[in-house]
Design an enzyme around this catalytic site. Structure first.
Site, PDB file in Angstrom:
ATOM      1  N   GLU A   1       0.850  -1.187   0.000  1.00  7.68           N
ATOM      2  CA  GLU A   1       0.000   0.000   0.000  1.00  7.68           C
ATOM      3  C   GLU A   1       0.881   1.230   0.000  1.00  7.68           C
ATOM      4  O   GLU A   1       1.873   1.281   0.722  1.00  7.68           O
ATOM      5  CB  GLU A   1      -0.904   0.019   1.236  1.00  7.68           C
ATOM      6  CG  GLU A   1      -2.028  -0.987   1.171  1.00  7.68           C
ATOM      7  CD  GLU A   1      -2.955  -0.876   2.365  1.00  7.68           C
ATOM      8  OE1 GLU A   1      -3.678   0.125   2.446  1.00  7.68           O
ATOM      9  OE2 GLU A   1      -2.932  -1.786   3.206  1.00  7.68           O
ATOM     10  N   GLY A   2       0.516   2.190  -0.835  1.00  5.65           N
ATOM     11  CA  GLY A   2       1.304   3.423  -0.891  1.00  5.65           C
ATOM     12  C   GLY A   2       0.387   4.616  -0.989  1.00  5.65           C
ATOM     13  O   GLY A   2      -0.832   4.478  -1.009  1.00  5.65           O
TER      14      GLY A   2
ATOM     15  N   VAL B   1      -0.963  -2.221  -4.504  1.00  9.25           N
ATOM     16  CA  VAL B   1      -0.443  -3.222  -5.430  1.00  9.25           C
ATOM     17  C   VAL B   1      -0.993  -4.577  -4.998  1.00  9.25           C
ATOM     18  O   VAL B   1      -0.909  -4.938  -3.824  1.00  9.25           O
ATOM     19  CB  VAL B   1       1.107  -3.243  -5.428  1.00  9.25           C
ATOM     20  CG1 VAL B   1       1.629  -4.335  -6.350  1.00  9.25           C
ATOM     21  CG2 VAL B   1       1.660  -1.890  -5.850  1.00  9.25           C
TER      22      VAL B   1
ATOM     23  N   LYS C   1      -1.099  -2.859 -10.275  1.00  4.51           N
ATOM     24  CA  LYS C   1      -0.883  -1.603  -9.561  1.00  4.51           C
ATOM     25  C   LYS C   1      -2.167  -0.796  -9.725  1.00  4.51           C
ATOM     26  O   LYS C   1      -2.528  -0.407 -10.840  1.00  4.51           O
ATOM     27  CB  LYS C   1       0.305  -0.888 -10.208  1.00  4.51           C
ATOM     28  CG  LYS C   1       0.767   0.366  -9.527  1.00  4.51           C
ATOM     29  CD  LYS C   1       2.050   0.820 -10.232  1.00  4.51           C
ATOM     30  CE  LYS C   1       2.506   2.176  -9.800  1.00  4.51           C
ATOM     31  NZ  LYS C   1       3.717   2.595 -10.534  1.00  4.51           N
TER      32      LYS C   1
ATOM     33  N   ASP D   1      14.428   7.541 -11.192  1.00  4.81           N
ATOM     34  CA  ASP D   1      14.143   7.056  -9.834  1.00  4.81           C
ATOM     35  C   ASP D   1      14.707   5.648  -9.654  1.00  4.81           C
ATOM     36  O   ASP D   1      14.046   4.777  -9.095  1.00  4.81           O
ATOM     37  CB  ASP D   1      12.630   7.085  -9.586  1.00  4.81           C
ATOM     38  CG  ASP D   1      12.280   6.983  -8.100  1.00  4.81           C
ATOM     39  OD1 ASP D   1      13.123   7.361  -7.261  1.00  4.81           O
ATOM     40  OD2 ASP D   1      11.175   6.511  -7.775  1.00  4.81           O
TER      41      ASP D   1
END
Lengths: 375, 334
Positions: free
Chosen positions: B48-49, B54, B69, B163
């Protein structure tokens, strides 16, 4: 009657093309698209001026019920203009300062990028005859009206040239696979520009802005829904090269060996590129050919006595004058208002001081044929 | 807003979002969500973000494991967010053995964008932490070659990753195959995003970005690859700091505080350089990265070069002497 451009931003424009006379089915079959364009261009343009209390904006009015002309192949073969043969001695194109304003890309990858762009322009090009083959209601004139209006929208919101070019590319790609009613063509236009702005701009206008610009003809939900339909139809493949992609790469090469300030020729090339967006006939040319042709013609207009093409231009751009002839002549007709005469937005835009008045530059009526011969 | 006829989501309809919610609520009770009639069976919430969640899923048709995602669109009325349009269109253009495959894309009527990727066992971060890092030199070499291949490919297509870090390097352990993932920033030209602390660790960011330069290029990815290289060898990040300023200080301690001679243009980029940072003499990479053959150390020093203009390109790095036995390395991929 003369149209007002964004030089008068307080005016709200309603572009109403009067209905063309109806053709019988037999007449439709026999008439060429060029003839239909002449009729469309002759149609009266009515301008309704109205002060808007809140903000300045341009609005596209009703699209007329112009017929799609069924053209016998013998009369109007829309043969595909694939990338013409490349100069066998073609060297790696030079990376100009304009290639990628930010971030800068390492020069060691320049040739690979160039090759990739050439591959992508073929892979993601629209159908060259979608008006005849796919569309039931949309005509070439309607498309031109829409593009002309989008030029004004891009000016109004100060959008990048890439955003405008991408918008038109999305429209053409979508129309290549999906029939659209004339009442939803403007919706396709604003939603395409919304996606292009999101893809290209640092700070894209909000959905509300695109609704406002249509005088709230469409609700936010409709614009968002159409955005989703476009993304799905184009399979989220939104990064196709446009004429402007190639022009950025060749900006410095265009004014080589000349003492005239770069800005004038850059603006003139940009003007020719935007004129090409108006013309459905230009779909037969790859973006790289249109870019090379715009450079050729701009050099001819500014320095008519000098051969517009050089060996280094051939090497860098990969095209000979002979490769560009057909495209250059179409662009020249557009420049001299021999085509798309009733579409004023692009012309008015480039008559402004900030674009060095390049739309007012005189041009010889014909490009000498010997300029297209092998040097 | 979306009617049945025009719902183009395919398998990723609103049921999937509800199923995911259901899974979130019920996983402690051991309940299995019913995925009848769907192309995917949601197995578990993997992560979890802030952007969404996801899920590890099973493709019902192929039986293959996939990763979904699911990105939450916060402002529904604004349509698909610009970074998503950029990320997805970017991923659609990247076709390389060492870049994670985007299999499908879907939009749901209730605020989700679903990106379905091929599933990989785990990432390089977990590999380093859980397996005591890749101890054999050949594995490091193989992983490095694959990472550089992917980066060189991206750069050849005018794409910066921006990134790169071990958690964005996925591993198919059975094949010893590396795949770059999470191009969330790759297509972003609104680079104010790049400098916000909330985007995560600064440990892999190039010094020119830490210095707030807006004139950067492909070299930023090479710095990150260098940091990953060092971490694979020593088992921990080369320079760990809590903010950008401390990170720069750590880099300067390691490589020496730059001067106009070592990094032309640094005084213009950072006029107050010598006010904020003492003049450190370089401790040298060899002090910290001890278990690396000389050619590897040479390559690492070319990647971790303070001056971006002198930093090696991915294309050149692939031709470095360190990879002279790359034919043997490729056997690991079979």
């Amino acid at each position: 009657m003369e149209t007002h451009s964004l030089i008068h931003p307080t005016l709200q424009l309603h572009l109403l093309l009067s209905l063309c006379s109806k053709f019988t089915h037999t007449r439709k079959k026999m008439e060429t698209r060029a003839a239909s364009k002449r009729k469309a261009n002759a149609a009266t343009i009515v301008i309704v001026e109205k002060q808007h209390p809140k903000r300045q904006r341009v609005v596209l009015g009703e699209l007329s019920n112009l017929p799609n002309i069924i053209v016998p192949e013998t009369q109007n073969p829309r043969k595909e203009k694939l990338q013409c043969r490349k100069n066998p001695n073609m060297k790696k194109p030079s990376l100009t300062n304009n290639t990628l304003s930010f971030p800068q890309i390492d020069e060691s990858y320049d040739f690979e990028i160039f090759e990739y762009l050439h591959a992508m322009e073929r892979k993601r090009r629209p159908m060259i005859d979608y008006v005849e083959k796919v569309q039931k209601q949309v005509t070439t004139t309607m498309r031109a009206i829409l593009v002309d209006w989008l030029v004004e929208v891009a000016e109004e919101y100060k959008l990048l040239p890439d955003t405008l070019h991408l918008s038109v590319s999305y429209i053409d790609r979508f129309l290549s696979v999906s029939p659209v009613s004339k009442s939803r063509l403007q919706l396709l236009g604003v939603s395409s520009m919304l996606i292009a702005a999101k893809y290209e701009e640092v700070d894209p206008p909000r959905v509300d802005a695109f609704c406002n610009i249509t005088d709230n003809t469409y609700h936010k939900a409709e614009v968002v829904k159409m955005e989703a339909d476009i993304l799905k139809t184009l399979k989220f493949e939104m990064g196709n090269p446009t004429v402007n992609t190639f022009l950025r790469r060749f900006a410095d090469v265009a004014s080589e060996n000349q003492k005239t300030p770069n800005l004038q020729i850059e603006f003139l090339i940009g003007y020719l590129a935007e004129l090409s967006l108006l013309d459905y006939d230009c779909l037969i040319f790859l973006p790289s050919i249109l870019a090379a042709s715009a450079i050729f013609l701009a050099r001819f207009i500014i320095w008519p006595e000098v051969h517009p093409w050089t060996s280094s231009l051939s090497e860098c751009l990969g095209y000979t004058p002979a490769d560009l002839k057909e495209c250059v002549l179409i662009l020249h007709d557009l420049y001299l208002s021999r085509k798309a005469v009733s579409f004023k937005a692009v012309r008015e835009k480039y008559k402004q001081h900030k674009f060095k008045y390049v739309a007012n530059l005189p041009s010889p009526p014909h490009v000498p044929s010997y300029y297209f011969e092998e040097q | 807003m979306w009617n049945e006829e025009s719902d183009w989501i395919g398998s990723f309809d609103s049921q999937l979002a509800r199923l995911a919610e259901c899974r979130m609520c019920s996983r402690d009770r051991g309940e299995r969500p019913d995925a009848t009639g769907m192309d995917l069976e949601v197995l578990e919430v993997a992560e979890e973000g802030s952007y969404g969640r996801v899920f590890r899923c099973l493709d019902i048709h192929t039986g293959a494991l996939v990763t979904m995602k699911q990105i939450t669109m916060v402002r529904l009325s604004q349509g698909v967010p610009a970074p998503i349009i950029r990320e997805v269109s970017l991923l659609k253009e990247l076709h390389h053995a060492n870049i994670v495959k985007l299999l499908r894309v879907g939009l749901t009527e209730n605020r989700y964008v679903n990106l379905v990727f091929e599933h990989l066992d785990y990432d390089l971060h977990h590999f380093i932490v859980n397996r005591g890092y890749p101890k054999d030199a050949l594995t490091v070499k193989s992983f490095m070659y694959q990472i550089l291949s992917a980066v060189a490919y991206c750069h050849s297509l005018k794409v910066l990753h921006r990134d790169l870090k071990p958690s964005n390097v996925l591993i198919d352990h059975s094949k010893r195959l590396i795949k770059l993932a999470d191009f969330r920033l790759a297509g972003e030209f609104a680079d104010d995003l790049l400098y916000t602390e909330k985007l995560g660790t600064s440990w892999y960011r190039a010094p020119e970005i830490l210095c707030d330069s807006r004139q950067y290029s492909t070299q930023i990815d090479l710095w990150s690859v260098g940091c990953i290289f060092a971490e694979m060898v020593i088992g921990q990040p080369l320079v760990q700091a809590i903010n950008c300023r401390d990170e720069l200080e750590g880099i300067f301690k390691l490589l020496g505080t730059p001067t106009e001679e070592t990094w032309p243009g640094i005084t213009k980029l950072m006029p107050n350089l010598h006010i904020y940072y003492p003049k450190f003499d370089a401790l040298g990479l060899e002090t910290f990265v001890t278990d690396l053959e000389p050619s590897g150390l040479n390559l690492l020093s070319m990647m971790l070069c303070l001056d971006p203009s002198r930093r090696i390109s991915a294309e050149a790095a692939l031709k470095h002497a360190y990879f002279i036995d790359v034919n043997y390395v490729s056997l690991l991929l079979l």
